[in-house]
Design a protein around this motif. Structure first.
Motif, PDB file in Angstrom:
ATOM      1  N   GLU A 149     -10.198  -2.645  -5.235  1.00  0.00           N
ATOM      2  CA  GLU A 149      -8.753  -1.349  -4.650  1.00  0.00           C
ATOM      3  C   GLU A 149      -8.453  -1.510  -3.008  1.00  0.00           C
ATOM      4  O   GLU A 149      -7.958  -1.503  -2.652  1.00  0.00           O
ATOM      5  N   ALA A 150     -10.147  -1.935  -2.592  1.00  0.00           N
ATOM      6  CA  ALA A 150      -9.637  -2.761  -1.076  1.00  0.00           C
ATOM      7  C   ALA A 150      -8.992  -4.108  -0.315  1.00  0.00           C
ATOM      8  O   ALA A 150      -7.699  -3.928  -0.272  1.00  0.00           O
ATOM      9  N   ALA A 158      -9.849  -7.543   3.803  1.00  0.00           N
ATOM     10  CA  ALA A 158      -9.820  -6.493   2.873  1.00  0.00           C
ATOM     11  C   ALA A 158     -11.100  -6.321   2.716  1.00  0.00           C
ATOM     12  O   ALA A 158     -11.721  -4.687   2.567  1.00  0.00           O
ATOM     13  N   THR A 161     -14.671  -1.309  -6.519  1.00  0.00           N
ATOM     14  CA  THR A 161     -14.099  -0.790  -4.762  1.00  0.00           C
ATOM     15  C   THR A 161     -13.745  -2.360  -4.458  1.00  0.00           C
ATOM     16  O   THR A 161     -13.059  -1.838  -3.589  1.00  0.00           O
ATOM     17  N   THR A 206      -0.321  -7.390  -4.476  1.00  0.00           N
ATOM     18  CA  THR A 206       0.533  -7.272  -5.751  1.00  0.00           C
ATOM     19  C   THR A 206       0.419  -7.785  -7.509  1.00  0.00           C
ATOM     20  O   THR A 206       0.949  -7.754  -7.972  1.00  0.00           O
ATOM     21  N   ALA A 259      -6.002  -4.547  -2.794  1.00  0.00           N
ATOM     22  CA  ALA A 259      -4.834  -3.782  -4.094  1.00  0.00           C
ATOM     23  C   ALA A 259      -4.609  -3.060  -2.037  1.00  0.00           C
ATOM     24  O   ALA A 259      -3.057  -2.811  -1.844  1.00  0.00           O
ATOM     25  N   ALA A 260      -5.212  -2.395  -1.617  1.00  0.00           N
ATOM     26  CA  ALA A 260      -5.289  -1.482  -0.769  1.00  0.00           C
ATOM     27  C   ALA A 260      -4.453  -2.228   0.928  1.00  0.00           C
ATOM     28  O   ALA A 260      -3.692  -1.510   1.288  1.00  0.00           O
ATOM     29  N   ALA A 261      -4.386  -3.575   0.686  1.00  0.00           N
ATOM     30  CA  ALA A 261      -4.224  -4.351   1.347  1.00  0.00           C
ATOM     31  C   ALA A 261      -2.555  -5.219   1.237  1.00  0.00           C
ATOM     32  O   ALA A 261      -2.213  -5.790   2.171  1.00  0.00           O
ATOM     33  N   GLY A 262      -2.944  -4.777   0.404  1.00  0.00           N
ATOM     34  CA  GLY A 262      -0.969  -5.059   0.196  1.00  0.00           C
ATOM     35  C   GLY A 262      -0.652  -5.874  -1.431  1.00  0.00           C
ATOM     36  O   GLY A 262       0.080  -6.452  -1.071  1.00  0.00           O
TER      37      GLY A 262
END
Length: 212
Positions: free
Chosen positions: A141-142, A188, A138, A149, A144-147
């Motif tokens: 994923e947070a 994040a 979890t 790469t 990665a969602a913050a940008g």
């Protein structure tokens, strides 16, 4: 009126009984004491009532010392607070709050950097030290969602690196300084602390997240 001047003839009511007292409507003359004692009784009663009233009014304001309702000196004086077991005489706590997160020895806390200056290509390792299944995934994923790469590895903490932490914390390397990247990762995952760690510097990651 004397008997000699009584205009009516004698009748049965004028007959004397033994002892000399007349009968019927005729009565012997009353003595002076029998006429005066009712007035004396009334005077004595009035005097007693007046004395009692004066005594009550004059003594009504005086109350016993133990029932006056006036606080004693020991009760009215302010009580000085004594130092508690958890603080000194100044009232300040003698120790740190029990809820404050502890940090492993040898690691220096630092102020988070600028998230806007983060290196989004940096590698991040997420270690689950909470014991809750899926917590590391979890958090990854947070990130990665913050940008971010770069490489993001969610893993269970088997190294014991998360021991001593009581809340989710971001560790970052110092060669080069990754404080800005750590600040972005902390934002994040919702971490409130970021710490420079030699363990991160020696690893292949720029930032390590300890999930609690």
């Amino acid at each position: 009126m004397t008997k000699s001047g009584y205009p009516y003839p004698p009748d049965e009511f004028d007959v004397a009984v033994p002892g000399g007292a007349p009968v019927g409507v005729h009565r012997a003359p009353r003595s002076g004491w029998s006429s005066a004692w009712p007035f004396l009784l009334v005077a004595v009663v009035c005097a007693a009532v007046a004395w009692g009233g004066i005594t009550l009014l004059s003594g009504g304001g005086d109350e016993p010392a133990d029932a006056s309702g006036t606080p004693s000196s020991s009760a009215s004086a302010p009580v000085s607070p004594s130092p508690s077991a958890s603080g000194d005489a100044s009232g300040e706590p003698s120790g740190e709050p029990s809820g404050e997160a502890s940090e492993p020895a040898g690691e220096e806390s630092s102020v988070a950097g600028d998230p806007a200056a983060a290196d989004l290509t940096a590698s991040v390792q997420v270690l689950n030290a909470s014991g809750v299944d899926g917590a590391a995934g979890t958090a990854a994923e947070a990130v990665a969602a913050a940008g971010f790469t770069g490489t993001i590895d969610p893993e269970t903490d088997t190294t014991g690196l998360g021991e001593g932490y009581t809340e989710t914390t971001v560790l970052y390397g110092t060669e080069p300084d990754r404080s800005d990247t750590a600040a972005a990762v902390a934002a994040a995952v919702g971490a409130t602390a970021s710490i420079a760690s030699a363990d991160v510097t020696a690893s292949q990651y720029a930032v390590i997240v300890i999930v609690k």
